[in-house]
Design an enzyme around this catalytic site. Structure first.
Site, PDB file in Angstrom:
ATOM      1  N   GLU A 118      37.245  42.469  24.519  1.00  0.00           N
ATOM      2  CA  GLU A 118      37.963  41.713  25.558  1.00  0.00           C
ATOM      3  C   GLU A 118      37.825  40.201  25.306  1.00  0.00           C
ATOM      4  O   GLU A 118      36.738  39.722  24.978  1.00  0.00           O
ATOM      5  CB  GLU A 118      37.356  42.062  26.927  1.00  0.00           C
ATOM      6  CG  GLU A 118      38.024  41.344  28.085  1.00  0.00           C
ATOM      7  CD  GLU A 118      37.377  41.669  29.430  1.00  0.00           C
ATOM      8  OE1 GLU A 118      36.205  42.096  29.463  1.00  0.00           O
ATOM      9  OE2 GLU A 118      38.068  41.487  30.461  1.00  0.00           O
ATOM     10  N   LYS A 195      45.257  43.283  32.294  1.00  0.00           N
ATOM     11  CA  LYS A 195      44.110  43.918  32.968  1.00  0.00           C
ATOM     12  C   LYS A 195      44.459  44.199  34.431  1.00  0.00           C
ATOM     13  O   LYS A 195      44.822  43.279  35.177  1.00  0.00           O
ATOM     14  CB  LYS A 195      42.911  42.961  32.870  1.00  0.00           C
ATOM     15  CG  LYS A 195      41.614  43.470  33.444  1.00  0.00           C
ATOM     16  CD  LYS A 195      40.482  42.500  33.073  1.00  0.00           C
ATOM     17  CE  LYS A 195      39.133  42.946  33.579  1.00  0.00           C
ATOM     18  NZ  LYS A 195      38.034  42.117  33.041  1.00  0.00           N
ATOM     19  N   CYS A 232      38.375  46.461  30.241  1.00  0.00           N
ATOM     20  CA  CYS A 232      37.011  46.402  30.798  1.00  0.00           C
ATOM     21  C   CYS A 232      36.813  47.062  32.168  1.00  0.00           C
ATOM     22  O   CYS A 232      36.645  48.261  32.260  1.00  0.00           O
ATOM     23  CB  CYS A 232      36.491  44.970  30.804  1.00  0.00           C
ATOM     24  SG  CYS A 232      34.690  44.966  31.051  1.00  0.00           S
TER      25      CYS A 232
HETATM   26  N1  LIG Z   1      34.780  41.989  31.846  1.00  0.00           N
HETATM   27  C1  LIG Z   1      34.613  42.719  32.930  1.00  0.00           C
HETATM   28  O1  LIG Z   1      35.565  43.110  33.583  1.00  0.00           O
HETATM   29  N2  LIG Z   1      33.338  43.002  33.257  1.00  0.00           N
HETATM   30  C2  LIG Z   1      32.968  43.557  34.509  1.00  0.00           C
HETATM   31  C3  LIG Z   1      31.682  44.254  34.452  1.00  0.00           C
HETATM   32  C4  LIG Z   1      31.807  45.663  34.028  1.00  0.00           C
HETATM   33  O2  LIG Z   1      32.834  46.281  34.266  1.00  0.00           O
HETATM   34  O3  LIG Z   1      30.850  46.186  33.469  1.00  0.00           O
END
Ligand SMILES: NC(=O)NCCC(=O)O
Length: 383
Positions: A118, A195, A232
């Site tokens: 990401e 996203k 993510c």
């Molecule tokens: N980049 C992101 O969405 N991280 C959030 C934390 C997770 O989903 O572990």
């Protein structure tokens, strides 16, 4: 200890007798997968460039009416290359150089589709809540310098590239998005996928920078199979995986940036469960390393201000529809995981377990429609 531990796999290999280790892998990781015989030039190049290289093959049964649909997928995890205080364009160029080096090795390994982590072209600076200089890392998905760089790589290596970046959308008021750009093996930009779910947890202050995506659950029909990107935090949402699968995704990539204390115990479960529940392959890619920032920031938890986000634990891995999974890449080093998969396994597993056929989607659609109405009354029976 947690920061330096190379991987769970190395720990188990060190402490479990070899004759019992096989049984441990069977119980933990499902049906045995085949280590890939990667070319020695690739192993040498990876060791010279200092990154972890691993390769595994997922088998499917032979069919009479369909040929095997073999595809090699590459998952790349990497540290940032320069201090976060260096000029923006130098940081981006250094990351381009590192990725070009790893993709070169992916090409030696016959990879057809590669996905990066990401927001790979920048530090994960959203924890700071500062706008400049971080918003300067945002680029056009269609013709920004990172997309142009990926187009050249895709053409050179005849490889589909999934490139998750911070997107600057100049058509819509210069807004910023968290976006994966899908570049065909011809070098053409096929499109983008944004996203869908933005975290509001810990130091993941991404909602300060961009909103929830508006591209739905697109699936891209590439030369090597139908792919989708669940970025993510979307991996915590079973319906997000599900909708990509409903649109026909055979491989769902999950480019991520997540840290130890928050999510490491969830990491091996969620994407693997999604592969099982949706009869598809999932590819989980996490950032690696610890990133430091010039100015202190607080986490809203009463604790002291600090300059780093915590340890991004890498551990990228692939899960198959039959529940088997690959070992993870290193928790502390850059890495390339090559997975060979026969996409016929998706339909074969679906025919066996029938989760789509038994899904009762009309019932859920009806109940969900009611549950999202302001006057919804939960269906609770009381004495
Ligand atoms: N980049 C992101 O969405 N991280 C959030 C934390 C997770 O989903 O572990």
């Amino acid at each position: 200890m947690a920061g330096e531990l190379e991987s769970l796999e190395k720990l188990l290999e060190k402490h479990i007798p070899p004759d019992e280790l096989r049984e441990v892998w069977r119980l933990l990781y499902g049906k045995e997968i085949r280590p890939l015989d990667l070319p020695s030039c690739a192993s040498q190049a990876a060791s010279k460039a200092g990154f972890d290289l691993q390769g595994y093959g997922f088998e499917a049964a032979q069919e009479q009416t369909r040929r095997p649909r073999i595809v090699r997928v590459g998952l790349i995890q990497n540290k940032i290359q320069l201090p976060t205080t260096d000029p923006v364009t130098e940081q981006i160029s250094a990351l381009h150089r590192r990725i070009a080096e790893i993709v070169e090795v992916a090409a030696m390994c016959g990879v057809n589709i590669v996905c990066f982590q990401e927001a790979w072209s920048m530090p994960f600076a959203f924890c700071t809540r500062e706008k400049l200089p971080w918003t300067e890392f945002a680029e056009s998905a269609e013709d920004g310098m990172t997309t142009k760089f990926c187009q050249e790589l895709a053409k050179k290596h005849n490889m589909v590239i999934v490139s998750p970046i911070l997107e600057r959308d100049s058509v819509h008021g210069d807004t910023i998005w968290n976006t994966a750009v899908i570049i065909s093996n011809t070098g053409a930009v096929m499109g983008k996928s944004r996203k869908n779910h933005i975290p509001r947890v810990g130091d993941f202050n991404e909602s300060t920078y961009y909103m929830e995506g508006n591209t739905g659950h697109r699936v891209f029909q590439t030369a090597f199979g139908r792919i989708a990107v669940n970025i993510c935090y979307g991996r915590h949402h079973p319906l997000n995986w599900f909708m990509y699968s409903m649109n026909g995704a055979e491989i769902i990539f999950n480019p991520s940036a997540t840290i130890g204390e928050l999510s490491e115990s969830l990491w091996p479960i969620e994407a693997r469960n999604a592969a099982i529940a949706n009869h598809c392959f999932t590819c989980s890619i996490n950032r690696v390393g610890t990133e430091h920032f010039e100015n202190e920031f607080t986490s809203g938890d009463g604790k002291k201000a600090h300059r780093d986000f915590g340890h991004f634990y890498g551990s990228s891995y692939v899960s198959a529809p039959d529940g088997s999974r690959s070992p993870g890449l290193s928790r502390v080093r850059d890495g390339l995981l090559v997975a060979e998969m026969d996409l016929n396994l998706c339909r074969q597993t679906s025919d066996k377990w029938n989760f789509k056929m038994t899904g009762r989607y009309e019932m859920y659609a009806d109940e969900l429609t009611k549950a999202t109405q302001p006057d919804f009354k939960p269906n609770i029976v009381r004495e």
